[in-house]
Design a protein around this motif. Structure first.
Motif, PDB file in Angstrom:
ATOM      1  N   ARG A 214       0.839  -1.195   0.000  1.00  9.93           N
ATOM      2  CA  ARG A 214       0.000   0.000   0.000  1.00  9.93           C
ATOM      3  C   ARG A 214       0.881   1.255   0.000  1.00  9.93           C
ATOM      4  N   LEU A 215       2.017   1.211   0.677  1.00 14.12           N
ATOM      5  CA  LEU A 215       2.937   2.349   0.678  1.00 14.12           C
ATOM      6  C   LEU A 215       3.371   2.664  -0.758  1.00 14.12           C
ATOM      7  N   ALA A 216       3.673   1.611  -1.516  1.00 13.56           N
ATOM      8  CA  ALA A 216       4.089   1.802  -2.914  1.00 13.56           C
ATOM      9  C   ALA A 216       2.971   2.501  -3.689  1.00 13.56           C
TER      10      ALA A 216
ATOM     11  N   PRO B 216       1.461 -14.927  -0.540  1.00 13.69           N
ATOM     12  CA  PRO B 216       0.595 -14.303   0.472  1.00 13.69           C
ATOM     13  C   PRO B 216       1.259 -14.107   1.823  1.00 13.69           C
ATOM     14  N   ASN B 217       2.577 -13.974   1.846  1.00  9.34           N
ATOM     15  CA  ASN B 217       3.264 -13.854   3.139  1.00  9.34           C
ATOM     16  C   ASN B 217       3.675 -12.423   3.393  1.00  9.34           C
ATOM     17  N   ASP B 218       3.206 -11.889   4.479  1.00 11.29           N
ATOM     18  CA  ASP B 218       3.581 -10.540   4.870  1.00 11.29           C
ATOM     19  C   ASP B 218       4.639 -10.652   5.961  1.00 11.29           C
ATOM     20  N   ALA B 219       5.792 -10.089   5.682  1.00  6.20           N
ATOM     21  CA  ALA B 219       6.870 -10.097   6.666  1.00  6.20           C
ATOM     22  C   ALA B 219       7.241 -11.493   7.168  1.00  6.20           C
ATOM     23  N   THR B 220       7.102 -12.477   6.285  1.00  5.19           N
ATOM     24  CA  THR B 220       7.655 -13.799   6.592  1.00  5.19           C
ATOM     25  C   THR B 220       8.269 -14.327   5.306  1.00  5.19           C
TER      26      THR B 220
ATOM     27  N   LEU C 152      10.381 -20.406  -6.727  1.00  5.75           N
ATOM     28  CA  LEU C 152       9.535 -19.588  -7.607  1.00  5.75           C
ATOM     29  C   LEU C 152       9.544 -18.119  -7.190  1.00  5.75           C
ATOM     30  N   ARG C 153       9.634 -17.890  -5.893  1.00  3.91           N
ATOM     31  CA  ARG C 153       9.681 -16.518  -5.398  1.00  3.91           C
ATOM     32  C   ARG C 153      10.974 -15.829  -5.863  1.00  3.91           C
ATOM     33  N   LEU C 154      12.094 -16.517  -5.725  1.00  2.00           N
ATOM     34  CA  LEU C 154      13.364 -15.956  -6.201  1.00  2.00           C
ATOM     35  C   LEU C 154      13.254 -15.644  -7.694  1.00  2.00           C
TER      36      LEU C 154
ATOM     37  N   ASN D  32      12.252  -1.412  -3.043  1.00  3.23           N
ATOM     38  CA  ASN D  32      11.254  -1.522  -1.985  1.00  3.23           C
ATOM     39  C   ASN D  32      11.491  -2.837  -1.237  1.00  3.23           C
ATOM     40  N   ASP D  33      12.265  -2.737  -0.189  1.00  4.75           N
ATOM     41  CA  ASP D  33      12.788  -3.879   0.558  1.00  4.75           C
ATOM     42  C   ASP D  33      13.785  -4.654  -0.311  1.00  4.75           C
ATOM     43  N   THR D  34      14.213  -5.809   0.149  1.00  6.37           N
ATOM     44  CA  THR D  34      15.249  -6.525  -0.610  1.00  6.37           C
ATOM     45  C   THR D  34      14.677  -7.349  -1.759  1.00  6.37           C
TER      46      THR D  34
ATOM     47  N   HIS E 233      12.073  -2.451   5.485  1.00 13.15           N
ATOM     48  CA  HIS E 233      10.727  -2.343   6.064  1.00 13.15           C
ATOM     49  C   HIS E 233      10.506  -3.193   7.300  1.00 13.15           C
ATOM     50  N   THR E 234      11.478  -3.999   7.656  1.00 13.03           N
ATOM     51  CA  THR E 234      11.241  -4.857   8.819  1.00 13.03           C
ATOM     52  C   THR E 234      12.558  -5.355   9.396  1.00 13.03           C
ATOM     53  N   LEU E 235      12.558  -5.562  10.710  1.00 15.16           N
ATOM     54  CA  LEU E 235      13.725  -6.127  11.378  1.00 15.16           C
ATOM     55  C   LEU E 235      13.448  -7.563  11.816  1.00 15.16           C
TER      56      LEU E 235
ATOM     57  N   GLU F 141       1.348 -12.427  15.260  1.00 17.04           N
ATOM     58  CA  GLU F 141       1.512 -12.432  16.717  1.00 17.04           C
ATOM     59  C   GLU F 141       2.105 -11.128  17.232  1.00 17.04           C
ATOM     60  N   TYR F 142       3.038 -10.524  16.449  1.00 20.08           N
ATOM     61  CA  TYR F 142       3.676  -9.309  16.977  1.00 20.08           C
ATOM     62  C   TYR F 142       2.708  -8.118  16.992  1.00 20.08           C
ATOM     63  N   LYS F 143       1.666  -8.179  16.172  1.00 22.32           N
ATOM     64  CA  LYS F 143       0.680  -7.089  16.158  1.00 22.32           C
ATOM     65  C   LYS F 143      -0.312  -7.220  17.323  1.00 22.32           C
TER      66      LYS F 143
ATOM     67  N   MET G 259       8.856  -3.844  17.217  1.00 26.55           N
ATOM     68  CA  MET G 259       8.601  -4.849  16.177  1.00 26.55           C
ATOM     69  C   MET G 259       7.883  -4.326  14.939  1.00 26.55           C
ATOM     70  N   GLU G 260       7.059  -3.294  15.059  1.00 26.06           N
ATOM     71  CA  GLU G 260       6.362  -2.745  13.880  1.00 26.06           C
ATOM     72  C   GLU G 260       7.242  -1.634  13.319  1.00 26.06           C
ATOM     73  N   ALA G 261       7.744  -1.831  12.101  1.00 28.00           N
ATOM     74  CA  ALA G 261       8.702  -0.859  11.566  1.00 28.00           C
ATOM     75  C   ALA G 261       8.100   0.547  11.552  1.00 28.00           C
ATOM     76  N   SER G 262       6.886   0.659  11.047  1.00 29.67           N
ATOM     77  CA  SER G 262       6.240   1.972  11.030  1.00 29.67           C
ATOM     78  C   SER G 262       4.758   1.838  11.334  1.00 29.67           C
ATOM     79  N   GLY G 263       4.056   1.088  10.459  1.00 32.12           N
ATOM     80  CA  GLY G 263       2.604   1.117  10.462  1.00 32.12           C
ATOM     81  C   GLY G 263       2.191   2.285   9.577  1.00 32.12           C
ATOM     82  N   THR G 264       1.078   2.120   8.876  1.00 31.62           N
ATOM     83  CA  THR G 264       0.506   3.214   8.089  1.00 31.62           C
ATOM     84  C   THR G 264      -0.995   3.292   8.348  1.00 31.62           C
ATOM     85  N   GLY G 265      -1.582   2.181   8.781  1.00 30.78           N
ATOM     86  CA  GLY G 265      -2.982   2.196   9.209  1.00 30.78           C
ATOM     87  C   GLY G 265      -3.148   3.162  10.382  1.00 30.78           C
TER      88      GLY G 265
HETATM   89  O1  73E Z   1       5.416  -1.712   9.720  1.00 30.50           O
HETATM   90  C1  73E Z   1       5.072  -2.035   8.401  1.00 30.50           C
HETATM   91  C2  73E Z   1       5.351  -0.835   7.500  1.00 30.50           C
HETATM   92  O2  73E Z   1       4.495   0.225   7.825  1.00 30.50           O
HETATM   93  C3  73E Z   1       5.912  -3.226   7.923  1.00 30.50           C
HETATM   94  O3  73E Z   1       5.607  -4.362   8.705  1.00 30.50           O
HETATM   95  C4  73E Z   1       5.607  -3.515   6.454  1.00 30.50           C
HETATM   96  O4  73E Z   1       5.922  -2.333   5.696  1.00 30.50           O
HETATM   97  C5  73E Z   1       5.131  -1.207   6.050  1.00 30.50           C
HETATM   98  C6  73E Z   1       5.491  -0.076   5.115  1.00 30.50           C
HETATM   99  O5  73E Z   1       6.763   0.420   5.392  1.00 30.50           O
HETATM  100  C7  73E Z   1       6.391  -4.665   5.943  1.00 30.50           C
HETATM  101  N1  73E Z   1       5.960  -5.586   5.044  1.00 30.50           N
HETATM  102  C8  73E Z   1       6.959  -6.423   4.840  1.00 30.50           C
HETATM  103  N2  73E Z   1       7.975  -6.077   5.580  1.00 30.50           N
HETATM  104  N3  73E Z   1       7.620  -4.971   6.287  1.00 30.50           N
HETATM  105  C9  73E Z   1       6.945  -7.573   3.942  1.00 30.50           C
HETATM  106  C10 73E Z   1       7.997  -8.481   3.950  1.00 30.50           C
HETATM  107  C11 73E Z   1       7.970  -9.566   3.087  1.00 30.50           C
HETATM  108  C12 73E Z   1       6.911  -9.750   2.219  1.00 30.50           C
HETATM  109  C13 73E Z   1       5.862  -8.839   2.210  1.00 30.50           C
HETATM  110  C14 73E Z   1       5.884  -7.757   3.066  1.00 30.50           C
END
Ligand code: 73E
Length: 808
Positions: free
Chosen positions: A107-109, A255-259, A265-267, A304-306, A343-345, A538-540, A637-643
């Motif tokens: 959504r940020l993009a 369909p994986n967010d931050a995992t 296939l993803r590579l 936009n991330d790695t 976007h994430t640690l 879980e972290y949310k 744990m939440e890098a930023s959040g935009t919601g």
């Molecule tokens: O905190 C959010 C952040 O607001 C963060 O979790 C999210 O990026 C948002 C925008 O900066 C995010 N998504 C992913 N990593 N951080 C991610 C990682 C792998 C696949 C899909 C999404």
């Protein structure tokens, strides 16, 4: 009408709502095309520096309202539909939600695309045209079930296929060494499989319609050459099958967010769109230039991330192998062109591809990565004599266990700037994952706090509030959100407060109707709409919210004569299909809802709803109606959040931890206008460093927490399967409660209580809500994108000339 007949091919009597949507979209599209071409031409004529935003996700949602609104022809269109006896809402609702992303990152993009176009910045989005977007979520028996999201099923009127914009992308094969014309060692990648990337362009309409930028998405096409090896074996079907399989590259969004899943296939998806985009960028550059030395002055590439970080090795390959540049020259150009956003640690989300996989899929890139690494470590070794631990942390290769390429390290090393997405997150980057790199390159890391576009998230999603704001301060806020601060003084105006409440109430009614349609549940419009909408993770800590819900339920049952502030707990969010714990939390919320909503002893003072299939379209209905915004992740744990930003801008008060951008939201809206609770990131860090804590002790000392947990563990919400929630109870107790749910519970309840008490005083609540809206101007993505433009990209607005040929 002519579009209906000639483009959709239907007679008005037979037209469905979908046909009408296509008709209107095509009519709007026609208004865009000339300006789009003018924009592209202006960039070309001025040889402007462009920014290329490479992202595996673009979560754009619906485009009809967005286009009409940004073009300023909403009323005109509504009237035209009226004359045809059609309702605008029906037509708008026929558009599928383009869900080419998981959550915040995607959504940020999309917000950045809107902001770049709205400010006349020459920005291009590059990504994948997934045939299937993020899955559709349904609840069956309270459990999440995933269905394919076939958003392209009935065609997409916004996109333009570009069958002539086609690039080959290779996989597998091997590397051959040879001597070039001057006798130097050189390499070529041979015997590789080939796939074609075909472009689809979507116009990105800036506010006011002056600038129309381009989102270019790649679709995989099989090459036409057959594999003659298979052919001669008589394995004709096998050869054809392989060609068909190659088109799977752009089939589905992971369909994986931050995992991280680590699937081949993803590579391949990552390399596929990155390679096609770089080839396209170089082709555009070479129309004007003969040497590559100027590339960094004409192109800024933002990772936009790695996910597109393999692009660093790819640009090196294109420059060195295909254009015969010397290594050091190519490296200088590459580094001056790329920048990387982290976007994430979360350790599980830091991409690290097995060396063996990259060797097989992208053999030449593996060599290039080794070469980059060797040169870097050699230089560093000279300085950091003997500190092998440090060198192994700086290495692009993780040698512990199966050898892996650390994509974050590659992205860092290959970029001139690296940024985090909130002040806290950027600090933590410096202290944790990039500690050694930060010491090595102290000027490279910088912060760019996220933002959201006020066009979609206030003007379009919340017409009631937008119109009210405009009557008081004019419409300048739409393109300059800092102007919204002029509302501050209106917080003291009793008439304005009344009108502000009326707008909120209208949005709450709209949401209540939506809830009734989606879940069958009737909710009280005058209750607190307490909203937690985001991915299930879980972290949310959706669990923290559920535990509070159960505790509140118990209190209400114990004290039926107290006059309670009615509360509606509203949840929505998807769980990654393989994330079992997150799916169990969904089932728990649905089970708790069933018990609470049917218990007459709480007299409708408490309702719990979990809305299915959270997406951009649902967010546009939910967010404007929220009173309370739940931003309760474990600190750090939440890098930023935009919601969090969308909700506060729409006049919700935040209940949250000092995590991500919540810290900066507090600074802007003022500590009196936000409910902060819980441990800080430093406290979390210290607690973990000292070996954690004993959740059993915390639970034993808090009767209401103990009772809530006991109810979950004894099956009060799952009489059909009393052990169902054993894994959750286990994680919160003997599992050590990694996310500190029990540790933060008491302070969370205190903050919830403060919110409920404040809600009794509607004037005071509204005053604070107005101050939230008024003080969120800084969180516009226009501000964010301007910071990137000035401090990272060095790109400047271009004003398209619309007087030329063909302008209508
Ligand atoms: O905190 C959010 C952040 O607001 C963060 O979790 C999210 O990026 C948002 C925008 O900066 C995010 N998504 C992913 N990593 N951080 C991610 C990682 C792998 C696949 C899909 C999404």
């Amino acid at each position: 009408m002519e579009w209906l007949v000639y483009s959709v091919g239907k007679d008005a009597r037979a037209a469905t709502r979908r046909d009408w949507f296509h008709t209107v979209a095509l009519a709007v599209r026609d208004r865009v095309v000339d300006r789009w071409m003018d924009t592209t031409r202006s960039y070309y004529h001025e040889d402007a520096k462009r920014v290329y935003y490479l992202s595996l996700e673009f979560l754009i949602g619906r485009l009809l309202t967005n286009s009409l609104s940004n073009l300023g022809i909403m009323d005109e269109c509504r009237q035209a539909l009226d004359r045809l006896g059609l309702s605008m809402e029906d037509v708008v609702d026929a558009e599928p939600d383009a869900a080419l992303g998981n959550g915040g990152l995607g959504r940020l993009a999309a917000c950045f695309l809107d902001s770049m176009a709205s400010q006349g910045l020459p920005g291009y989005g590059y990504g994948i045209r997934y045939e299937f977007g993020l899955f559709e979520q349904r609840f069956e028996n309270g459990w999440q079930v995933e269905y394919p999201e076939q958003w392209l099923q009935f065609g997409n009127p916004w996109e333009f296929a570009r069958p002539e914009v086609l690039y080959p992308v290779q996989f597998y094969g091997r590397v051959e060494e040879f001597r070039d014309s001057v006798g130097e060692r050189a390499y070529r990648w041979v015997d590789a499989d080939r796939v074609l990337a075909m472009a689809y362009d979507t116009p990105v309409v800036g506010y006011g319609g002056e600038t129309i930028n381009t989102l270019r998405l790649w679709s995989a096409r099989a090459t036409r050459d057959f594999n003659f090896g298979h052919f001669n074996d008589g394995a004709y079907m096998k050869a054809v099958e392989q060609k068909i399989l190659s088109e799977n590259l752009s089939r589905v969004l992971y369909p994986n967010d931050a995992t991280e899943t680590g699937k081949e296939l993803r590579l391949k998806q990552e390399y596929f769109f990155t390679s096609a985009s770089l080839q396209d960028i170089l082709r555009r550059y070479l129309q004007h230039h003969t040497s590559f030395d100027n590339l960094p002055n004409k192109a800024a590439i933002q990772l936009n991330d790695t996910h597109p970080a393999i692009g660093i090795a790819e640009l090196m390959r294109l420059l060195v192998d295909q254009h015969a540049l010397r290594w050091d020259n190519a490296w200088e150009i590459t580094r001056a062109t790329f920048a990387y956003t982290n976007h994430t640690l979360l350790p599980e989300a830091l991409e690290a591809w097995p060396v063996r996989m990259i060797e097989r899929v992208l053999p030449r890139h593996m060599q290039i990565i080794y070469e980059i690494n060797a040169k870097f470590l050699n230089r560093t070794k000279a300085k950091a004599a003997g500190d092998n631990a440090r060198l192994s942390r700086l290495s692009l290769i993780d040698e512990r266990g199966e050898r892996r390429v650390r994509m974050g390290n590659l992205a860092f090393l290959g970029s001139h700037h690296v940024n985090g997405v909130s002040a806290l997150h950027t600090d933590l980057m410096k202290q944790t994952v990039f500690h050694d790199f930060h010491e090595e390159f102290p000027d490279r890391i910088n912060n760019k706090t996220n933002g959201i576009t006020p066009r979609r998230w206030l003007k379009q999603a919340n017409p009631a509030l937008s119109e009210l704001i405009t009557t008081r301060i004019g419409q300048g806020w739409i393109s300059d959100l800092s102007q919204i601060s002029a509302l501050s003084e209106k917080a003291e105006d009793v008439v304005f407060r009344e009108e502000f409440r009326r707008a909120k109430r209208k949005n709450k009614k709209r949401l209540a109707a939506y809830i009734a349609r989606q879940t069958g549940e009737e909710v009280l419009v005058d209750s607190i709409f307490d909203v937690q909408v985001k991915r299930m993770h879980e972290y949310k800590r959706q669990l923290l919210n559920v535990l509070h819900t159960i505790a509140l339920y118990n209190e209400m049952r114990d004290n039926p004569t107290v006059s309670w502030v009615p509360v509606t707990k509203i949840f929505a969010g998807k769980a990654a299909p393989s994330y079992h714990m997150a799916k169990l939390i969904i089932k728990l919320i649905n089970d708790v809802a069933k018990v609470v909503n049917h218990d007459p002893s709480v007299h409708d003072n408490l309702k719990v709803v979990l809305l299915p299939n959270y997406n951009v379209t649902a967010a546009e209905i939910i967010i404007p109606a929220a009173d309370l915004s739940e931003q309760i992740s474990t600190a750090g744990m939440e890098a930023s959040g935009t919601g969090n930003m969308k909700l506060a801008l729409n006049g919700a008060l935040t209940i949250g931890t000092l995590d991500g951008a919540n810290v900066e939201i507090r600074e802007h809206v003022g500590a009196d206008n936000i409910f902060i609770f819980g441990m800080t990131a430093d406290e979390v860090n210290d607690l973990r460093a000292s070996g954690g804590f004993n959740p059993r002790e915390v639970i034993a000392s808090n009767p209401s927490l103990k009772r809530a947990l006991d109810m979950i563990s004894t099956g009060a919400f799952s009489p059909d399967d009393r052990n169902r929630y054993h894994p959750i109870v286990q994680a919160l107790t003997d599992g050590g409660d990694h996310f500190l749910v029990t540790a933060d519970f008491a302070d969370y309840c205190r903050a919830q209580d403060a919110a409920m008490q404040l809600y009794r005083d509607q004037e005071e609540w509204t005053r604070k809500a107005i101050l939230n809206t008024a003080n969120m101007g800084w969180f516009s993505s226009d501000r964010t994108v301007n910071e990137y433009a000035e401090e990272i990209w060095d790109v400047h607005p271009v004003h398209p000339n619309h007087d030329g040929e063909g302008f209508r």
